[in-house]
Design a protein around this motif. Structure first.
Motif, PDB file in Angstrom:
ATOM      1  N   TRP A 125      11.398  51.531  38.157  1.00 57.66           N
ATOM      2  CA  TRP A 125      11.676  51.733  39.538  1.00 57.66           C
ATOM      3  C   TRP A 125      13.077  51.757  39.953  1.00 57.66           C
ATOM      4  O   TRP A 125      13.238  52.635  40.953  1.00 57.66           O
ATOM      5  CB  TRP A 125      10.981  50.366  40.377  1.00 57.66           C
ATOM      6  CG  TRP A 125      10.853  50.347  41.666  1.00 57.66           C
ATOM      7  CD1 TRP A 125      11.353  51.273  42.736  1.00 57.66           C
ATOM      8  CD2 TRP A 125      10.201  49.347  42.402  1.00 57.66           C
ATOM      9  NE1 TRP A 125      11.442  51.184  44.041  1.00 57.66           N
ATOM     10  CE2 TRP A 125      10.359  49.960  44.016  1.00 57.66           C
ATOM     11  CE3 TRP A 125       9.363  48.498  42.630  1.00 57.66           C
ATOM     12  CZ2 TRP A 125       9.921  49.500  45.127  1.00 57.66           C
ATOM     13  CZ3 TRP A 125       8.622  48.043  43.598  1.00 57.66           C
ATOM     14  CH2 TRP A 125       8.814  48.341  44.942  1.00 57.66           C
ATOM     15  N   VAL A 126      13.848  51.074  39.334  1.00 59.63           N
ATOM     16  CA  VAL A 126      15.399  51.287  39.359  1.00 59.63           C
ATOM     17  C   VAL A 126      15.794  52.661  39.081  1.00 59.63           C
ATOM     18  O   VAL A 126      16.554  53.286  39.820  1.00 59.63           O
ATOM     19  CB  VAL A 126      16.270  50.552  38.365  1.00 59.63           C
ATOM     20  CG1 VAL A 126      17.395  50.742  38.323  1.00 59.63           C
ATOM     21  CG2 VAL A 126      15.836  48.978  38.835  1.00 59.63           C
ATOM     22  N   HIS A 127      15.277  53.395  38.213  1.00 58.72           N
ATOM     23  CA  HIS A 127      15.713  54.769  37.706  1.00 58.72           C
ATOM     24  C   HIS A 127      15.032  55.966  38.748  1.00 58.72           C
ATOM     25  O   HIS A 127      15.604  56.695  39.318  1.00 58.72           O
ATOM     26  CB  HIS A 127      15.009  55.294  36.495  1.00 58.72           C
ATOM     27  CG  HIS A 127      16.044  54.534  35.409  1.00 58.72           C
ATOM     28  ND1 HIS A 127      17.289  54.961  35.118  1.00 58.72           N
ATOM     29  CD2 HIS A 127      15.598  53.708  34.582  1.00 58.72           C
ATOM     30  CE1 HIS A 127      17.818  54.177  34.031  1.00 58.72           C
ATOM     31  NE2 HIS A 127      16.662  53.487  33.558  1.00 58.72           N
ATOM     32  N   VAL A 128      13.785  55.479  39.365  1.00 53.21           N
ATOM     33  CA  VAL A 128      13.224  56.186  40.389  1.00 53.21           C
ATOM     34  C   VAL A 128      14.116  56.147  41.813  1.00 53.21           C
ATOM     35  O   VAL A 128      14.409  57.081  42.288  1.00 53.21           O
ATOM     36  CB  VAL A 128      11.973  55.693  40.910  1.00 53.21           C
ATOM     37  CG1 VAL A 128      11.591  56.289  41.909  1.00 53.21           C
ATOM     38  CG2 VAL A 128      10.845  55.960  39.785  1.00 53.21           C
ATOM     39  N   ILE A 131      17.311  57.982  41.026  1.00 55.25           N
ATOM     40  CA  ILE A 131      17.185  59.767  41.077  1.00 55.25           C
ATOM     41  C   ILE A 131      17.160  60.113  42.793  1.00 55.25           C
ATOM     42  O   ILE A 131      17.627  61.067  42.984  1.00 55.25           O
ATOM     43  CB  ILE A 131      16.011  60.266  40.269  1.00 55.25           C
ATOM     44  CG1 ILE A 131      16.022  59.939  38.801  1.00 55.25           C
ATOM     45  CG2 ILE A 131      15.381  61.569  40.895  1.00 55.25           C
ATOM     46  CD1 ILE A 131      14.787  60.108  38.018  1.00 55.25           C
ATOM     47  N   ARG A 132      16.433  59.084  43.513  1.00 56.04           N
ATOM     48  CA  ARG A 132      16.214  59.438  44.765  1.00 56.04           C
ATOM     49  C   ARG A 132      17.556  59.384  45.515  1.00 56.04           C
ATOM     50  O   ARG A 132      17.977  60.022  46.496  1.00 56.04           O
ATOM     51  CB  ARG A 132      15.316  58.501  45.455  1.00 56.04           C
ATOM     52  CG  ARG A 132      13.834  58.947  45.158  1.00 56.04           C
ATOM     53  CD  ARG A 132      12.968  57.667  45.930  1.00 56.04           C
ATOM     54  NE  ARG A 132      11.650  58.038  45.640  1.00 56.04           N
ATOM     55  CZ  ARG A 132      10.451  56.860  46.190  1.00 56.04           C
ATOM     56  NH1 ARG A 132      10.892  56.216  46.927  1.00 56.04           N
ATOM     57  NH2 ARG A 132       9.431  57.504  46.028  1.00 56.04           N
ATOM     58  N   SER A 133      18.380  58.454  44.798  1.00 56.76           N
ATOM     59  CA  SER A 133      19.833  58.193  45.501  1.00 56.76           C
ATOM     60  C   SER A 133      20.904  59.127  45.247  1.00 56.76           C
ATOM     61  O   SER A 133      21.507  59.916  46.377  1.00 56.76           O
ATOM     62  CB  SER A 133      20.405  56.996  45.074  1.00 56.76           C
ATOM     63  OG  SER A 133      21.734  56.755  45.704  1.00 56.76           O
ATOM     64  N   LYS A 134      20.634  59.959  44.004  1.00 57.60           N
ATOM     65  CA  LYS A 134      21.905  60.848  43.767  1.00 57.60           C
ATOM     66  C   LYS A 134      21.288  62.141  43.252  1.00 57.60           C
ATOM     67  O   LYS A 134      22.092  63.134  42.800  1.00 57.60           O
ATOM     68  CB  LYS A 134      22.680  60.268  42.719  1.00 57.60           C
ATOM     69  CG  LYS A 134      21.951  59.738  41.567  1.00 57.60           C
ATOM     70  CD  LYS A 134      23.074  58.948  40.736  1.00 57.60           C
ATOM     71  CE  LYS A 134      22.190  58.125  39.393  1.00 57.60           C
ATOM     72  NZ  LYS A 134      23.237  57.341  38.671  1.00 57.60           N
ATOM     73  N   GLY A 135      20.063  62.452  43.385  1.00 57.32           N
ATOM     74  CA  GLY A 135      19.514  63.580  42.786  1.00 57.32           C
ATOM     75  C   GLY A 135      19.286  63.714  41.371  1.00 57.32           C
ATOM     76  O   GLY A 135      19.783  62.740  40.719  1.00 57.32           O
ATOM     77  N   GLN A 158      20.217  51.934  28.969  1.00 52.71           N
ATOM     78  CA  GLN A 158      19.504  52.075  30.383  1.00 52.71           C
ATOM     79  C   GLN A 158      18.014  51.884  30.092  1.00 52.71           C
ATOM     80  O   GLN A 158      17.242  51.015  30.890  1.00 52.71           O
ATOM     81  CB  GLN A 158      19.754  53.407  31.179  1.00 52.71           C
ATOM     82  CG  GLN A 158      21.144  53.308  31.429  1.00 52.71           C
ATOM     83  CD  GLN A 158      21.525  52.592  32.825  1.00 52.71           C
ATOM     84  OE1 GLN A 158      20.446  52.199  33.494  1.00 52.71           O
ATOM     85  NE2 GLN A 158      22.734  52.361  32.893  1.00 52.71           N
ATOM     86  N   TYR A 159      17.302  52.519  29.202  1.00 52.17           N
ATOM     87  CA  TYR A 159      16.009  52.841  28.952  1.00 52.17           C
ATOM     88  C   TYR A 159      15.376  51.581  27.795  1.00 52.17           C
ATOM     89  O   TYR A 159      14.228  51.368  27.890  1.00 52.17           O
ATOM     90  CB  TYR A 159      15.619  54.201  28.465  1.00 52.17           C
ATOM     91  CG  TYR A 159      15.632  55.105  29.579  1.00 52.17           C
ATOM     92  CD1 TYR A 159      14.423  55.293  30.436  1.00 52.17           C
ATOM     93  CD2 TYR A 159      16.774  55.839  29.905  1.00 52.17           C
ATOM     94  CE1 TYR A 159      14.407  56.329  31.390  1.00 52.17           C
ATOM     95  CE2 TYR A 159      16.757  56.594  31.149  1.00 52.17           C
ATOM     96  CZ  TYR A 159      15.492  56.855  31.719  1.00 52.17           C
ATOM     97  OH  TYR A 159      15.439  57.735  32.935  1.00 52.17           O
ATOM     98  N   ILE A 219      17.861  42.645  41.115  1.00 53.18           N
ATOM     99  CA  ILE A 219      18.567  43.195  42.584  1.00 53.18           C
ATOM    100  C   ILE A 219      20.062  43.813  41.976  1.00 53.18           C
ATOM    101  O   ILE A 219      20.506  44.830  42.571  1.00 53.18           O
ATOM    102  CB  ILE A 219      18.924  41.775  43.237  1.00 53.18           C
ATOM    103  CG1 ILE A 219      17.798  41.663  43.989  1.00 53.18           C
ATOM    104  CG2 ILE A 219      19.862  42.306  44.538  1.00 53.18           C
ATOM    105  CD1 ILE A 219      17.802  40.179  44.871  1.00 53.18           C
ATOM    106  N   ILE A 220      20.686  43.318  41.127  1.00 54.37           N
ATOM    107  CA  ILE A 220      21.763  43.726  40.552  1.00 54.37           C
ATOM    108  C   ILE A 220      21.600  45.382  39.800  1.00 54.37           C
ATOM    109  O   ILE A 220      22.343  46.134  40.151  1.00 54.37           O
ATOM    110  CB  ILE A 220      22.531  43.041  39.427  1.00 54.37           C
ATOM    111  CG1 ILE A 220      23.207  41.783  39.929  1.00 54.37           C
ATOM    112  CG2 ILE A 220      23.610  43.618  38.837  1.00 54.37           C
ATOM    113  CD1 ILE A 220      23.531  40.761  39.089  1.00 54.37           C
ATOM    114  N   TYR A 221      20.384  45.523  39.271  1.00 60.52           N
ATOM    115  CA  TYR A 221      20.354  47.013  38.850  1.00 60.52           C
ATOM    116  C   TYR A 221      20.109  47.915  39.742  1.00 60.52           C
ATOM    117  O   TYR A 221      20.634  49.018  39.768  1.00 60.52           O
ATOM    118  CB  TYR A 221      19.137  46.927  37.652  1.00 60.52           C
ATOM    119  CG  TYR A 221      19.014  46.062  36.555  1.00 60.52           C
ATOM    120  CD1 TYR A 221      20.628  45.791  35.864  1.00 60.52           C
ATOM    121  CD2 TYR A 221      18.077  45.457  35.619  1.00 60.52           C
ATOM    122  CE1 TYR A 221      20.827  45.218  34.757  1.00 60.52           C
ATOM    123  CE2 TYR A 221      18.374  44.799  34.689  1.00 60.52           C
ATOM    124  CZ  TYR A 221      19.704  44.437  34.117  1.00 60.52           C
ATOM    125  OH  TYR A 221      19.778  43.751  33.023  1.00 60.52           O
TER     126      TYR A 221
END
Length: 234
Positions: A125-128, A131-135, A158-159, A219-221
């Motif tokens: 969810w964090v990575h989704v 991606i939505r935030s910065k393309g 990250q992964y 929340i930090i992530y």
């Protein structure tokens, strides 16, 4: 009674093996959270709030404050709700270890088969959100910062690093706590009540602490993902 750390009762379905005790514990924790939420929502009052409502509102305000500190007005939709739900579920799941019925309804967070999927869901969810935030281009550009040759290292962290550490931190403490309760239970009956009660209170404190840590890290992530997106868009 023989203490068998990591042992679970299982059953097979469609060629897959399921841990019966983990499913029971997860269902019990989820039912308690859902039941308490429905009860509170049905009896919520602005004039004379119940103790449960006051406790819930206090925690929601705490989560909102944490989200505001990390993301401000950029908080993606659903993060507050996810934080509240995650904390409530983990707290109840952790506290199941303090019940006398632990052999029937154990703490499901002492099983890696639950905590790993939870951590993986959070990271995905964090990575989704990132991606939505910065393309897409900005998202992959992030792995090359500050140096391109560190891209593989950043990818692994990250992964793999984050979900593993997030899961093991929770699982390790709850597994150790449950194991210690079992060990204390082997003491003579005339001294059994004192160390068991003291350790279970300590175990409940650890359960509260681990639920808070998991929620705050989550929340930090999300905050990092949104902050990176804002920097990229400049």
């Amino acid at each position: 009674m023989i203490i068998e750390p990591g042992h679970h009762s299982t059953f097979e379905f469609l060629g897959l093996t399921f841990n019966t005790d983990t499913l029971i514990g997860t269902g019990a924790a989820g039912s308690i959270v859902l039941g308490a939420g429905l009860h509170m929502a049905r009896h919520a009052s602005a004039g004379r709030p119940s103790k449960l409502q006051l406790l819930f509102e206090t925690f929601v305000e705490w989560v909102q404050h944490q989200v505001a500190e990390q993301m401000g007005v950029r908080a993606p939709r659903g993060v507050v709700q996810l934080g509240v739900t995650t904390f409530a579920f983990l707290l109840i799941a952790n506290w199941l270890a303090a019940l006398p019925t632990e052999s029937v309804v154990p703490s499901p967070t002492a099983d890696v088969n639950l905590v790993y999927p939870m951590a993986l869901l959070v990271i995905i969810w964090v990575h989704v959100v990132s991606i939505r935030s910065k393309g897409v281009r900005g998202y992959f550009r992030h792995f090359r910062e500050p140096y391109a040759f560190l891209a593989l290292n950043e990818f692994v962290i990250q992964y793999f690093g984050r979900p593993v550490s997030l899961a093991l931190r929770l699982w390790g403490n709850m597994f150790a706590g449950g194991l210690m309760v079992m060990v204390v239970g082997r003491l003579p009956a005339y001294v059994l009540w004192l160390p068991t009660a003291a350790w279970k209170l300590f175990d409940m404190f650890i359960g509260l602490l681990q639920a808070l840590i998991f929620t705050v890290l989550m929340i930090i992530y999300f905050g990092e993902a949104v902050a990176d997106g804002e920097e990229t868009s400049r």
